[in-house]
Design an enzyme around this catalytic site. Structure first.
Site, PDB file in Angstrom:
ATOM      1  N   ARG A 171       0.825  -1.219   0.000  1.00  0.00           N
ATOM      2  CA  ARG A 171       0.000   0.000   0.000  1.00  0.00           C
ATOM      3  C   ARG A 171       0.849   1.256   0.000  1.00  0.00           C
ATOM      4  O   ARG A 171       0.435   2.288  -0.531  1.00  0.00           O
ATOM      5  CB  ARG A 171      -0.952  -0.021   1.200  1.00  0.00           C
ATOM      6  CG  ARG A 171      -2.182  -0.875   0.956  1.00  0.00           C
ATOM      7  CD  ARG A 171      -3.002  -0.998   2.199  1.00  0.00           C
ATOM      8  NE  ARG A 171      -2.548  -2.067   3.053  1.00  0.00           N
ATOM      9  CZ  ARG A 171      -2.592  -2.057   4.383  1.00  0.00           C
ATOM     10  NH1 ARG A 171      -3.083  -1.008   5.010  1.00  0.00           N
ATOM     11  NH2 ARG A 171      -2.182  -3.092   5.072  1.00  0.00           N
TER      12      ARG A 171
ATOM     13  N   GLU B 281       1.464  -5.232  13.277  1.00  0.00           N
ATOM     14  CA  GLU B 281       0.303  -5.423  14.161  1.00  0.00           C
ATOM     15  C   GLU B 281      -0.267  -6.828  14.073  1.00  0.00           C
ATOM     16  O   GLU B 281      -0.712  -7.378  15.071  1.00  0.00           O
ATOM     17  CB  GLU B 281      -0.801  -4.390  13.848  1.00  0.00           C
ATOM     18  CG  GLU B 281      -1.896  -4.369  14.909  1.00  0.00           C
ATOM     19  CD  GLU B 281      -3.070  -3.458  14.570  1.00  0.00           C
ATOM     20  OE1 GLU B 281      -3.128  -2.911  13.455  1.00  0.00           O
ATOM     21  OE2 GLU B 281      -3.954  -3.329  15.447  1.00  0.00           O
TER      22      GLU B 281
HETATM   23  O1  LIG Z   1       3.047  -0.196  12.018  1.00  0.00           O
HETATM   24  P1  LIG Z   1       2.936  -1.650  11.720  1.00  0.00           P
HETATM   25  O2  LIG Z   1       2.299  -2.457  12.812  1.00  0.00           O
HETATM   26  O3  LIG Z   1       4.253  -2.215  11.285  1.00  0.00           O
HETATM   27  O4  LIG Z   1       1.930  -1.810  10.495  1.00  0.00           O
HETATM   28  C1  LIG Z   1       1.922  -0.935   9.392  1.00  0.00           C
HETATM   29  C2  LIG Z   1       2.156  -1.665   8.096  1.00  0.00           C
HETATM   30  O5  LIG Z   1       1.149  -2.680   7.886  1.00  0.00           O
HETATM   31  C3  LIG Z   1       0.599  -2.535   6.589  1.00  0.00           C
HETATM   32  O6  LIG Z   1       1.306  -3.265   5.640  1.00  0.00           O
HETATM   33  P2  LIG Z   1       1.144  -4.835   5.342  1.00  0.00           P
HETATM   34  O7  LIG Z   1       2.405  -5.523   5.820  1.00  0.00           O
HETATM   35  O8  LIG Z   1      -0.162  -5.343   5.853  1.00  0.00           O
HETATM   36  O9  LIG Z   1       1.257  -4.930   3.766  1.00  0.00           O
HETATM   37  P3  LIG Z   1       0.357  -4.480   2.508  1.00  0.00           P
HETATM   38  O10 LIG Z   1       0.679  -3.033   2.283  1.00  0.00           O
HETATM   39  O11 LIG Z   1       0.893  -5.367   1.438  1.00  0.00           O
HETATM   40  O12 LIG Z   1      -1.104  -4.696   2.817  1.00  0.00           O
HETATM   41  C4  LIG Z   1       0.733  -1.047   6.326  1.00  0.00           C
HETATM   42  O13 LIG Z   1       0.670  -0.763   4.936  1.00  0.00           O
HETATM   43  C5  LIG Z   1       2.071  -0.709   6.927  1.00  0.00           C
HETATM   44  O14 LIG Z   1       3.148  -0.960   6.032  1.00  0.00           O
HETATM   45  N1  LIG Z   2      -5.197  -1.760  11.624  1.00  0.00           N
HETATM   46  C1  LIG Z   2      -4.557  -1.641  10.440  1.00  0.00           C
HETATM   47  N2  LIG Z   2      -5.225  -1.230   9.340  1.00  0.00           N
HETATM   48  C2  LIG Z   2      -4.577  -1.117   8.155  1.00  0.00           C
HETATM   49  N3  LIG Z   2      -3.298  -1.392   7.986  1.00  0.00           N
HETATM   50  C3  LIG Z   2      -2.596  -1.796   9.048  1.00  0.00           C
HETATM   51  N4  LIG Z   2      -1.302  -2.133   9.196  1.00  0.00           N
HETATM   52  C4  LIG Z   2      -1.110  -2.478  10.476  1.00  0.00           C
HETATM   53  N5  LIG Z   2      -2.244  -2.383  11.188  1.00  0.00           N
HETATM   54  C5  LIG Z   2      -3.181  -1.950  10.307  1.00  0.00           C
END
Ligand SMILES: O=P(O)(O)OC[C@H]1O[C@H](OP(=O)(O)OP(=O)(O)O)[C@H](O)[C@@H]1O
Ligand SMILES: Nc1ncnc2[nH]cnc12
Length: 173
Positions: free
Chosen positions: A61, A98
Site C-alpha cells: 500500500r 500489528e
Molecule cells: O506499524 P505496523 O504495525 O508495522 O503496520 C503498518 C504496516 O502494515 C501494513 O502493511 P502490510 O504488511 O499489511 O502490507 P500491505 O501493504 O501489502 O497490505 C501497512 O501498509 C504498513 O506498512
Molecule cells: N489496523 C490496520 N489497518 C490497516 N493497515 C494496518 N497495518 C497495520 N495495522 C493496520
C-alpha cells in the site's frame, strides 16, 4: 493542516472489523484511492515543501502513495519490498507488525551515499514496519529525513519506536 482535509480523509477510510485476524480493526484506504479529489489532496499534502532526493515506498500500500509523492516532489522512487521480489543484490531485515511478521528488502545500490530520503506509507500502527525500514535505508547509505504516513493509529504507540526520526501523519486516530 486544514481541518477540511482531515475530515475528507477520515470520511474515505473504512473500518473493517476482524481483518485479517480476529480483534484487528483494519483501516481500508481503497475508498480514498477511488476518490480523485481526496487522493490528489493527500498526495499534495504529503509532497508539500519536500526537499529530498528519494522517496521510499513500502510494499504494497505504501507504493500507491509514495510513487505519486515522488513525482510531485521531483524525487526518485525506491521500493522496499517483501523478501524475494527484488531482482538484484539486496539488504534485508525482519520485523513484526500489528498482525504478523515479515522480511523486507531494498536494493543494495538504491541510494547514492548521503541521499536524503523520506519514507512514505499508508498506516503507522505498531511502527514495526517503519522502524525496520528506517534501519534498512540507513544501512543502504542514505540519510532518512523522516517518515510520512496517511494515518497514525496512536493507541499502538508506533511513534515511540521511531526515536529521533521525525514522523508526520496527515490524520491521527
Ligand atoms: O506499524 P505496523 O504495525 O508495522 O503496520 C503498518 C504496516 O502494515 C501494513 O502493511 P502490510 O504488511 O499489511 O502490507 P500491505 O501493504 O501489502 O497490505 C501497512 O501498509 C504498513 O506498512
Ligand atoms: N489496523 C490496520 N489497518 C490497516 N493497515 C494496518 N497495518 C497495520 N495495522 C493496520
Amino acid at each position: 493542516m486544514m481541518q477540511d482535509l482531515t475530515d475528507l480523509i477520515l470520511s474515505r477510510i473504512r473500518d473493517v472489523a476482524d481483518y485479517p485476524k480476529p480483534g484487528i480493526v483494519f483501516k481500508d484506504i481503497t475508498p480514498l484511492l477511488g476518490d480523485h479529489e481526496v487522493f490528489s489532496a493527500v498526495v499534495e499534502a504529503l509532497a508539500d515543501g519536500l526537499r529530498v532526493d528519494k522517496i521510499v515506498g513500502i510494499e504494497a500500500r505504501g507504493f500507491i502513495l509514495a510513487a505519486p509523492v515522488a513525482l510531485r516532489a521531483g524525487a526518485g522512487f525506491v521500493p522496499v519490498r517483501k523478501k524475494g521480489k527484488l531482482p538484484a543484490a539486496t539488504l534485508e531485515t525482519s520485523y513484526d507488525l500489528e498482525y504478523g511478521s515479515a522480511v523486507i528488502e531494498v536494493h543494495a545500490d538504491a541510494f547514492a551515499p548521503g541521499d536524503r530520503v523520506l519514507i512514505v506509507d499508508d498506516v503507522l500502527a505498531t511502527g514495526g514496519t517503519a522502524e525496520a525500514t528506517v534501519e534498512l535505508v540507513g544501512r543502504a547509505g542514505a540519510e532518512v529525513v523522516g517518515v510520512s504516513v496517511l494515518m497514525e493509529l496512536a493507541f499502538l504507540k508506533g511513534r515511540e519506536r521511531l526515536g529521533q526520526t521525525g514522523l508526520r501523519a496527515l490524520v491521527v486516530v
